[in-house]
Design an enzyme around this catalytic site. Structure first.
Site, PDB file in Angstrom:
ATOM      1  CG  ASP A 142      -3.782  -2.890  -1.739  1.00 15.49           C
ATOM      2  OD1 ASP A 142      -4.143  -2.300  -2.789  1.00 15.49           O
ATOM      3  OD2 ASP A 142      -4.575  -2.538  -0.762  1.00 15.49           O
ATOM      4  CG  PHE A 143      -0.092  -5.532   2.251  1.00 22.61           C
ATOM      5  CD1 PHE A 143       0.356  -4.405   1.217  1.00 22.61           C
ATOM      6  CD2 PHE A 143      -0.079  -5.208   3.449  1.00 22.61           C
ATOM      7  CE1 PHE A 143       0.124  -3.192   1.601  1.00 22.61           C
ATOM      8  CE2 PHE A 143       0.095  -3.754   4.210  1.00 22.61           C
ATOM      9  CZ  PHE A 143       0.206  -2.720   3.230  1.00 22.61           C
ATOM     10  CD  GLU A 167       3.100  -8.616   4.663  1.00 19.97           C
ATOM     11  OE1 GLU A 167       4.382  -8.778   4.479  1.00 19.97           O
ATOM     12  OE2 GLU A 167       2.729  -7.725   5.058  1.00 19.97           O
ATOM     13  CG  HIS A 182      -1.803   1.327   1.096  1.00 21.19           C
ATOM     14  ND1 HIS A 182      -0.626   1.076   0.358  1.00 21.19           N
ATOM     15  CD2 HIS A 182      -1.450   0.841   2.385  1.00 21.19           C
ATOM     16  CE1 HIS A 182       0.203   0.912   1.185  1.00 21.19           C
ATOM     17  NE2 HIS A 182      -0.186   0.795   2.516  1.00 21.19           N
ATOM     18  CG  PHE A 219      -3.603  -1.949   3.702  1.00 23.56           C
ATOM     19  CD1 PHE A 219      -2.949  -1.605   4.656  1.00 23.56           C
ATOM     20  CD2 PHE A 219      -4.634  -1.065   3.184  1.00 23.56           C
ATOM     21  CE1 PHE A 219      -3.097  -0.728   5.501  1.00 23.56           C
ATOM     22  CE2 PHE A 219      -4.677   0.061   3.954  1.00 23.56           C
ATOM     23  CZ  PHE A 219      -3.823   0.492   4.968  1.00 23.56           C
ATOM     24  CD  GLU A 236       2.940  -7.241   8.646  1.00 17.11           C
ATOM     25  OE1 GLU A 236       2.896  -6.161   8.190  1.00 17.11           O
ATOM     26  OE2 GLU A 236       3.420  -8.275   7.915  1.00 17.11           O
TER      27      GLU A 236
END
Ligand SMILES: Cc1ncc(C[n+]2csc(CCOP(=O)(O)OP(=O)(O)O)c2C)c(N)n1
Ligand SMILES: Cc1ncc(C[n+]2csc(CCOP(=O)(O)OP(=O)(O)O)c2C)c(N)n1
Ligand SMILES: [Mg+2]
Ligand SMILES: [Mg+2]
Lengths: 335, 330, 335, 330
Positions: free
Chosen positions: B85-86, B60, B129, B83, B29
């Site tokens: 976290d994603f 994602e 994040h 990130f 992205e």
């Protein structure tokens, strides 16, 4: 439809291929059912009896090198691409001769040689993955088409949405096929879905055309699917097909399917069975009955032979547990 | 001689891999025209064009799914998850699909792909994040796990990751993007599974990863200078494959071991290393293995709170002294 | 639109509330920008300068007890619900007076007292969660409405799809508001989306009506939003609104926004700024200019005072690190 | 006296909680009319009706999102994720939202919800329907983690989980659904964070969870009977909160410790327990801690392969004898 009156755009040899493929699927899955009852197949298994016309059509239409992705209910699609019956039954029985020598099991049939890029048991996961082989064809400027099969219930999961959008944005050479058999596991799709046609009513959300087809009529399936495949192969992007169908048995091995009204089941089994419909269709087109029957007899024999072969295949060596985690063939996680 | 930041090393490493192998492409992205939120992929679109540098929707699962499928048909995708976290939003694709498909297919399918992601804290981005999630992927059989701690390691480990025939999760540390290093060449390879000794000593072994390896190294310098403590610092570099040989050798040599993790306590990679050292070096240990970790809490946002949550150089020094029963007043 | 000619369905007192709320949002965010420059705000921060009409409208329309869910770009929506300026600025600065005393930071503003059920920094995650408070209202047979704000880019993630379907199936009392500011982070939404209107063109996929509104015209926003809120409150289910808008600044603190054509930015800032539009609108309705100006002056003063308060608030005690993981107030994971 | 299966205990436990508290409701896929794929929720729809027993679309993120939001406004949802493997498709909602929101909100928001899920192997369902994933949630600060090993524990731990003000992931073991137990009453509560001693002895401590606790208990019986080895078997029952007191006490008493995990090796909960025992009981240990785990591989499907992958009673017996240096021929 009175088939005699229309121009025969499909032709006898293709029709006989469709017939043969549907029989391969039907007879192999019926055999699988027997093998459960004999406790020769453990674990779970999801039959698609009654849905054969869909997989068979693509089996006939696709070319070598084309990719297919299917679900845990994927015996049909795997067999239709040309995988051996013994490889499929062997895998269900956990034998050495199985397509993945027992490692994957009935929900994960894979046969790369025949373009079967795996069967996926987590709802929706394979839809974005299928975009990937389509992307590879586009990247390599080659002309393979990818086809991705899934159920009605699958249209409510996030991965479906993400994948359909991406396919259209990138104009990927892919055909999405929703087999709407009216139920997710035991819940009617209408009870949990905001629209009547779980796939087709969403096509416009991805800039795609709304396509609904009688998935139990192999000719109709053939025509619609051919268009979509051609479109993809010519670089004109993805399609989403919703094929209406029905599974004759329960969701999986353990399920008697009692949540479905008796009359509904009866109607689909007796009046809308794709094999019955197609046997009649072949007759309507004046195809020689001996041909029709000999294909059937031949397939019965093939399935019997494959069953015996699978039964006599050894169980896998337990050393297999430790192979093929990594591309080096092993499972070591340290040096 | 080139002076490179960690950030620049990322785009250079990708570019070098892409120049060598037409099968390599990159997707994510805001990675193309914008060069990535961390500016770690600046210049790639210009050099390679939109067919090999693909800007993606916020999807994602679709991104990693497409990367996986492309890898299955022989390409070598590098996919960015902005990130770490994603990773959670596409965890099924990673943990259930990418990691397991080779095994389930009995080796019919290979998945040579790299997922690179910005990992770790220090930027006051808050709990969603800033996580350090190497242990999530270490727990999944079928994934290789890489976490470079310097520009040089970014170059060398990325080269190996892209060439690796198996899926690799490549954790870049956000707080290292600005780090600079002089390099005499950039076209290097560092094999996966080879830990790096960043400091040598016999008194205590500090095992780190990513930012924590750098902090452990600084701590070792202070320990030497101010307290005459000789620490070995081992940067694991990759959790899978794990350099068990080096861990065993250094643990036996020092007899005292401290792991330094940025992740919260429970089930961090330090637990695994600790249990391995116990298994293999029990008799050589002079004391319990100490694990320095972030407390088992989500990460807070405000400066003072974040700074006091992630293990600092001072904390590493102090904990080492405590472990060795050395008074700080020395 | 010549406002003088239409029947004034909104009325002066509501219009002044909208005005006041928009100013609160605009001036606080502008102050936040100054505080970055002074390095008093660390971390990241996502301003919504230019998008004030949307949050403000809901701030004015919603009742105490109603729930709102927003994103990392949520200062506006939080302030609009009545949260204190000092609480918001304090949180951005990581001070004790912050809404969450520095624990959450700018991306997670939460103020349950005012119905602000959190700001969420992972794209799409809050949409299914927002369904949950709506479900609770339905379950309890109470009449609160839930409103969920998100961006155009968010419509491409799976959670959006799952949540919209579920909301419609269960007829939840919720209003989904897509603020289409034409960009995700740095990528134009049209480059990655299969349809022109990322939300509205998908409404039919969830059996919802297609609604597009000028999100920079507070009156238009007010009318459309009121309908949707009333519908939800009356038990007639969810709505999806796509509000067209634009952010004046970059995506986040570090972003100069260079990927957007200069003329485009200029047009939105100069000709379509919601505050400018509304100042003129108030005049068109012959609202006394002193009133208009005194509200503005008052708000400037409030923001200044809040800024000073926040600056003088202490930083949190580091013991706070260990509190409130669990409902017992602590962080122990063992006994 | 009632004889109950583990499966029946699940629906009874839910029913008992729902009778007591109108705020409790239950949601999942195919859970109502069909009574669940494991028939563990049969009868609930009849008793409580469709408003409190909600059949859901195949939308795990939407399911847990709705459960979370409902919990935020004061309800007490129980949400089913059919197989624990599917936690991956909603992992963001679990790990980033449910787990962190209380902390990020500085305690403004409570999330009292239970996610129950069918976990573990033994059914030949293959790699995507058989995983043991307690460690995934143990690694996430903000989640409580429960894994009952018997019908009684299902009842007692579910009652406590539903009443708990924090989010709980409740792992039911698929291979235990058919297990029967005589119970003199069903309305019981077992506090979270209280391990269960299933067998007593001084020679070695076996620490298990779920199915592995039951297998460890059988192993202990064989060890006693055939080899005169006295093992203590500790069923952790909950990983968070963890009964560290009992672990320490029993580890110190026995001096020899074996953890028995069903998950793959790396970063399993056994690693954490092992590192805790090292930290707290180093001097009391007579030897290294042994971790019995599934190898670090995805789970294979065929009978013979799966059976030889998951630790069996025999493996536990053998490994214990090896650890204690006892010859099997004894
Ligand atoms: C993410 C996920 N959720 C739930 C399941 C359990 N499950 C397996 S099949 C199925 C129903 C799927 O329905 P549909 O998509 O209509 O396919 P069909 O089985 O009818 O072919 C469900 C819910 C799963 N495998 N993965
Ligand atoms: C799952 C996930 N992917 C990516 C991001 C990074 N990210 C943060 S904001 C953003 C753009 C969102 O665009 P939009 O929904 O249009 O909202 P806007 O920022 O314009 O208000 C992205 C990609 C994220 N936070 N979460
Ligand atoms: Mg179906
Ligand atoms: Mg936007």
């Amino acid at each position: 439809m009175n088939s005699k009156n229309i121009n025969d755009d499909i032709g006898e040899s293709t029709r006989l291929k469709l017939w043969e493929t549907m029989l391969k699927l039907r007879l192999t899955e019926k055999k699988a059912y027997d093998l459960f009852l004999q406790n020769l197949i453990k674990g779970t298994s999801h039959l698609a009896l009654g849905q054969e016309a869909i997989g068979a059509t693509f089996g006939v239409l696709l070319e070598k090198g084309d990719y297919t992705f299917c679900t845990y209910r994927g015996h049909n699609h795997t067999l239709a691409r040309g995988s051996s019956i013994v490889g499929v039954l062997g895998e269900l029985m956990g034998r050495q001769c199985g397509l993945m020598r027992g490692k994957g099991g009935s929900m994960h049939l894979t046969d790369v040689e025949n373009g079967v890029m795996g069967s996926y048991a987590i709802i929706g996961a394979h839809i974005p993955i299928a975009n990937g082989t389509a992307l590879a064809s586009q990247y390599n400027k080659t002309s393979e088409v990818t086809v991705c099969f899934f159920g009605d219930g699958t249209t409510n999961i996030g991965a479906f949405h993400e994948a359909l959008n991406m396919a259209q944005v990138w104009k990927l050479p892919i055909v999405f096929v929703c087999e709407n058999n009216l139920y997710m596991e035991y819940t009617a799709i209408g009870d949990v879905t905001a629209v009547e046609h779980p796939a087709a009513d969403r096509a416009s959300a991805y800039g795609m055309e709304k396509i609904i087809v009688d998935g139990n009529d192999a000719d109709e399936m053939y025509r619609i699917s051919k268009k979509a495949i051609d479109k993809a192969r010519e670089g004109n992007g993805p399609s989403l097909i919703e094929a209406k169908t029905y599974r004759h048995s329960g969701h999986s091995r353990a399920d008697p399917g009692k949540y479905r009204p008796d009359e509904e089941v009866k109607d689909w089994v007796e009046n809308k069975d794709p094999i019955k419909i197609y046997r009649q269709r072949l007759k309507d087109f004046n195809i020689n009955e001996t041909k029709i029957n000999s294909i059937e007899e031949d397939m019965i024999r093939q399935v019997e032979e494959a069953t015996e072969m699978a039964k006599s295949s050894p169980i896998p060596d337990i050393k297999e547990i430790y192979t093929d985690v990594w591309a080096d063939g092993g499972s070591e996680w340290h040096n | 001689m080139a002076q490179l930041t960690y950030r620049e090393s990322v785009s250079l490493a990708i570019a070098q891999s892409m120049r060598k192998d037409q099968k390599v492409f990159f997707m994510g992205e805001d990675v193309g025209a914008a060069g990535g939120v961390f500016k770690a992929t600046v210049g790639l679109l210009d050099e390679f064009g939109p067919e090999r540098i693909k800007d993606c929707p916020i999807s994602e699962q679709a991104i990693l799914g497409a990367a996986m499928g492309a890898a299955m048909s022989g390409l070598r995708p590098i996919a960015e998850i902005m990130f770490s976290d994603f990773l959670a939003v596409c965890w099924d694709i990673i943990a259930n699909q990418i990691a397991k498909t080779r095994y389930m297919s009995d080796g019919q399918i290979n998945i040579p792909l790299v997922i690179r992601t910005a990992n770790g804290g220090g930027s006051k981005f808050g709990a969603q994040h800033s996580q350090s999630l190497e242990n999530w992927s270490m727990a999944i059989p079928g994934l290789k796990v890489v976490a470079p701690s310097s520009p040089r390691d970014v170059l060398g480990l990325m080269a190996s990751s892209v060439q690796d025939p198996d899926p690799v999760i490549f954790y870049e540390h956000k707080s290292l993007y600005a780090m600079k290093e002089e390099l005499d060449k950039t076209d290097i390879e560092i094999p996966l599974g080879q830990a790096n000794i960043m400091h040598k000593g016999n008194d205590v072994l500090l095992i780190g990863l990513g930012l924590m390896a750098q902090r452990a190294k600084k701590a070792a310098e202070i320990l030497k200078e101010k307290f005459n403590v000789d620490a070995t610092v081992l940067d694991l570099r990759t959790l899978v494959p794990l350099d068990l040989q080096s861990i065993k050798r250094e643990a036996k040599k020092c007899g005292q071991v401290i792991t330094v993790e940025e992740n919260p306590r429970l089930c961090g990679w330090g637990a695994e290393i600790s249990s391995l050292i116990i298994e293999h070096c029990f008799k050589d240990l002079k004391g319990p293995i100490k694990r320095i970790t972030t407390p088992h809490i989500p990460l807070p946002s405000a400066d003072i709170l974040e700074d006091n949550t992630i293990p600092s150089v001072d904390v590493i020094v102090d904990e080492t002294l405590t472990k060795l029963k050395i008074k700080k007043e020395k």
